[in-house]
Scaffold this active site. Structure first.
Site, short mmCIF file in Angstrom:
data_model
loop_
_atom_site.label_atom_id
_atom_site.label_comp_id
_atom_site.label_asym_id
_atom_site.label_seq_id
_atom_site.Cartn_x
_atom_site.Cartn_y
_atom_site.Cartn_z
N ASP B 381 0.48 -6.79 3.70
CA ASP B 381 0.32 -8.35 3.68
C ASP B 381 -0.04 -8.89 2.26
O ASP B 381 -0.78 -8.37 1.56
CB ASP B 381 -0.75 -8.63 4.68
N GLU B 410 5.07 -7.10 1.69
CA GLU B 410 5.44 -8.76 2.17
C GLU B 410 4.99 -9.48 1.19
O GLU B 410 3.88 -10.08 1.32
CB GLU B 410 4.76 -8.97 3.67
#
Lengths: 642, 642
Positions: B381, B410
């Site tokens: 993330d 990401e």
């Protein structure tokens, strides 16, 4: 895990430009130019980055620096650009350093919070106070006072939030803080990158090539210097001026046997009287040579000498240094050949011989000898058949002693070697220009030279002809073709050259399918005079080139649509100077077409152009389509935009 | 002047490919692939060059090698190519070595002289004899005998010239000599270049993302694994499975206050019971987790875990390691924000803190923990808000222990950072695909990914939607748009993903202009089942992808003209497998157009295609123009060429 106590730098710096072969070689510029540099610079998170380009001048150990700016923020890019000027000859080193400016980042966030109506910002202000205290500790003089004053406002018990915000958002305060950054955790490109600053002549000049023996020797050539200067030539290039071997001397048209009066090829260097540092007795004395160099210099002309590493059978080195030459197992010498072709009048050196260091040094001493006599330019014959490492060393040696010296590589071979010779130090290079005739060939080739990366290190010298190259195009095209090719060479490339005879439209080949001149001057003495009919155009072009900075650069060329494949058009722009060139490639037939001026040239919707060749003006040129017509009597428009 | 006794190597080797950032980073391949490499290789003069690619396998210290060939001789180039296969996980090192083969050069010259009718070649033969003697000295066994026999012929007093020529020109002799080259003066690329061999799954796979809490926890998810495998999914990606903070917990639709039953966002990691290595008690136990991993593995499915480096206010580390967090001067913690946006439920780490090494190691240990439980894939993330050097170190640490582990970045940020994360080791990356909708956007973006150099290190993962991204296109386009985007993702990129709900055409945004789902699963528990109407197409696509190697690669894409901007067409070819994809970008309206098949695809003038979606065959496709029609009921042709 990194060993340092401090975490690794958070900023990334990548893809610096200009960079040649990952920094292995230097980019080339000329003295007085500004070097634009760039790099991708970014960090994780939302911190504010600052960057500078740092520069080390030739021979200096003190770095100077100037700020870089992010240039493609609108496009979501992270490219930063800066520049520096090269003011002296030699090798510059540059790098990029970038750091995080926490106060600027904090200030930006505070400002966005205030704009968003957030009210309780006391926590934020306490952070700002710490940042300002640190900055005050680094600052000096007025800046320190300025920063301390802002800290005082933050600390003043009675100050309103509005007053505090105004104090820390003051742009002057930001500037004061940024003048004293904390660069202890900065990132620098690990490797220093290089830019070689050459004389302007390495980039821009008009060359004239002549065989002194056809002009009355060195004295005769010296008498022509004022006229050559008047014609606008910058460099006078002389094929080898040394003694010529008698053994296996070539006769007219490369005949295997020479007659008693035949002079031989100047590239068959050396006889009993001397080799590469001697002068052919028919050409004059060393005093004559020095006088020629001096006169040329007075007229702003550089003398370019041929440097051809090969020896005739009579070269003194064959007896003094037999170990430097290629021999058969039976001890006999091997003359040069490229089977089945034979070059019986010359011998090549053995670069793998045991005394290769002695050979290298002897070669270096030849160039040094002529440099000490004022020669600033060397046109190197066939450099691609000698080791690359040798050239890199030799050019480095010469440049250390004579930084103004220019080497031109006469390599007609595959592209990779031609590029490599330019990378390792040749200041200029011969090209494939003579064999690029159609519009797509010319525009493809120029686009490669000007914008594929080659523009950083490869400087073309567009000769329209040479003693070896009389192209078929010239053989069949007649005088208008000579004019067309001349205009192309002189306007496409900042450096171009003409070999004597071109101005007289000489175009008889030794035989069908050959690019050799009939009765080539390589094997015969001619009686030359400087009065060819094309000299008027040459002189005009040289004047136009000197008056228009746009024509003194290569990487500014942009090809324009003409809607006629027999018409080529290109624009060049440098500063305020824009020249639109339109040249016919089929000058025997009248050709009409359209020159489309694109908006990227940045010209007004309607503008006036002056044809620098004819003097005429046209006040109705425009962005978009413009009618043009060329014919045998007018092979080109060189349109300066007013 | 070089210091060595021997002259510097005469061969130049430049511009090796694949090379990422001058060799600073590794190119990426997957196990079983052949790595094509190339370099520009040349020497001065006319000598014959030989070259090999040399390879060091992961963990090995023994170099292997295979020959390279000059591939562009016809075009006058000097590019040589070779290849090697990566057969095991890990980092390969390769380089190029080249040398001069004097016997081959001598033989070629002799042959040209004989062809040209030159008769006295005794001097040449004496040179050949020396070369062969040296070769015999290096050779062993039969080769040595073979070479010695040729020397004998040359020495035989009675042998005719014809016999001698035949002996030395024998191709077998050349091969025998070349098997024992003299490489003492060879050139090698100074720097070893790297290729990381990853699992095939790093390149090719179909992802399904679901929130376990909406599927009955880990046990419920485990029960769905057989169906997911049947649907053709390869990777099952779970958002964070850890305890969720209570302090400042977000309510439905990101409300600042949560109600008593609200579950909070899984990305607000940590509570009193544990942090990043703990499981949320509602999801199950560690035994449940291990059982899920085991069942998935049985069905060929990898479990991908989210790795989100942030902490809720209740994360144990806030008390155990307060020194790792950002604090105000007054000692208070700072929650995450990107002004004026605030993330009150999470706290970021301070990467510049004094104990940064402890912080790095703690992060490494989290990933190691899950890897030890069989997790092979980590979806990271927001990696772009953490230091790049940290990721490079962490991925290196994990890969040393678990070479099969895959990291997906990401990062939705600027391109330079996204590229850098891929360069330093992320095996896959999120992309801008969701926001590329028009034909030119898609073809430009894919061309960049597939052929700008990015294909060497950047592996896209084309998610059609994510919990954060419900594009406007999907909101307004209806089911046919979902189908169109699905086909694009699954055929353009070897790796693509679907977030649960897509198959049900979920498309209600929280408000106009937002890409957030209304009542997003990020803040609420849903009751999900695996029965959406789009699963049929997903399953069909996954089968087609597995059956067609062309769809398992990225750099083989070529866009085709369609003469209609609402229709996009592209061909992919790998080996014998060619698939032509035609997809409508405006599936609400019937669209007709032409697919132009260019000759570079290498297809016959007329050929048969089978639509892999409908099963229909068309036997009249041809080079040139082919009519196509798509509409809401048929949004794509996937045409396999027979």
């Amino acid at each position: 895990m990194p060993k340092d106590a401090q975490a690794p730098p958070r900023i990334q710096i990548g893809d610096p430009t200009p960079m040649v072969d990952c920094g292995r070689f230097a980019a080339k510029r000329t003295v007085g130019e500004r070097v634009g540099v760039s790099a991708e610079i970014f960090t994780d998170g939302h911190d504010v980055v600052r960057a500078v380009v740092r520069v080390l001048e030739p021979g200096s150990s003190r770095w100077t620096e100037s700020p870089m700016q992010r240039i493609d923020a609108d496009a979501g890019g992270d490219r930063w650009a800066g520049e520096f000027e090269v003011t002296q000859l030699g090798r510059y080193t540059w790098t990029v350093e970038a750091w995080i400016e926490p106060f600027a980042g904090w200030r930006g966030e505070l400002s966005r919070k205030i704009d968003a109506g957030q009210s309780d910002l006391s926590g934020e202000l306490s952070e700002g106070e710490v940042l300002l205290e640190r900055a005050a500790g680094r600052a000096r003089g007025d800046d320190r006072k300025r920063i301390a004053a802002a800290v005082d406002v933050l600390r003043a018990t009675g100050a309103t939030a509005k007053l505090r915000h105004a104090a820390v958002l003051d742009p002057d305060l930001l500037e004061a803080v940024e003048r004293h950054p904390d660069r202890s955790a900065s990132t620098t490109i690990a490797q220093g990158l290089h830019v070689d600053a050459d004389p302007v002549r390495a980039r821009f000049g008009a060359w004239y090539e002549l065989f002194p023996r056809s002009w009355g020797g060195l004295q005769g050539v010296r008498e022509r210097v004022p006229e050559l200067a008047e014609l606008g030539f910058d460099v006078l290039y002389l094929p080898p001026v040394h003694p010529i071997g008698l053994t296996n001397r070539k006769g007219p048209n490369n005949a295997l046997t020479a007659g008693p009066g035949d002079p031989g090829s100047p590239w068959a260097i050396g006889d009993a009287t001397g080799g590469h540092t001697a002068l052919h007795p028919d050409l004059g004395t060393m005093e004559d040579f020095d006088a020629l160099v001096a006169t040329a210099r007075e007229h702003g002309i550089d003398i370019a000498l041929d440097f051809a590493i090969q020896a005739s059978a009579d070269h003194p080195w064959l007896t003094e240094h037999p170990e430097w030459f290629n021999r058969r197992p039976d001890g006999t010498l091997k003359y040069a050949e490229n089977p089945p072709k034979k070059y019986q009048d010359i011998y090549n050196f053995n670069w793998d011989c045991e005394d290769w260091k002695g050979l290298w040094e002897a070669m270096r001493d030849i160039v040094r000898h002529w440099a000490s006599h004022g020669v600033t330019t060397f046109r190197v014959d066939n450099p691609h058949t000698k080791p690359v490492a040798f050239w890199e060393w030799l050019i480095g040696e010469l440049r250390a002693e004579y930084p103004q010296v220019i080497f031109l590589a006469e390599a007609f071979t595959r592209a990779a070697m031609m590029r490599m010779l330019a990378k390792i130090g040749f200041n200029q290079s011969y090209t494939y220009f003579t064999w690029k005739s159609s519009k797509w060939e010319l525009s493809d080739y120029l686009t490669e030279l000007a914008s594929s990366g080659m523009q950083e290190y490869y400087r073309p010298n567009f000769f329209v002809n040479t003693p070896d190259i009389l192209t078929e195009e010239l053989q069949v095209g007649g005088p208008p073709k000579f004019a067309s090719r001349l205009v192309l060479a002189a306007t496409l490339s900042p450096t171009y050259g003409v070999y004597s005879g071109f101005e007289n439209f000489e175009r008889l080949a030794v035989r069908q399918g050959s690019e050799e001149y009939d009765h080539s001057e390589k094997y015969e003495v001619k009686s030359r005079t400087l009065d060819g009919p094309l000299l008027t155009l040459i002189s005009r072009l040289n004047t136009i080139r000197r008056d228009n900075a746009a024509l003194q650069h290569l990487d500014n060329v942009r090809f324009l649509t003409t809607e006629n494949d027999a018409l080529i058009a290109y624009a060049k722009r440098t500063g305020d100077n824009t020249v639109i060139c339109v040249v016919t490639l089929d000058p025997l037939t009248p050709q009409e077409g359209i020159v489309v001026v694109p908006h990227v040239l940045g010209l007004p919707p309607v503008f006036t152009v002056t044809d620098l060749l004819s003097g005429e003006s046209f006040d109705d040129w425009r962005m978009g389509r413009n009618f043009v017509r060329l014919d045998p009597y007018r092979v080109a428009h060189l349109l300066r935009v007013s």
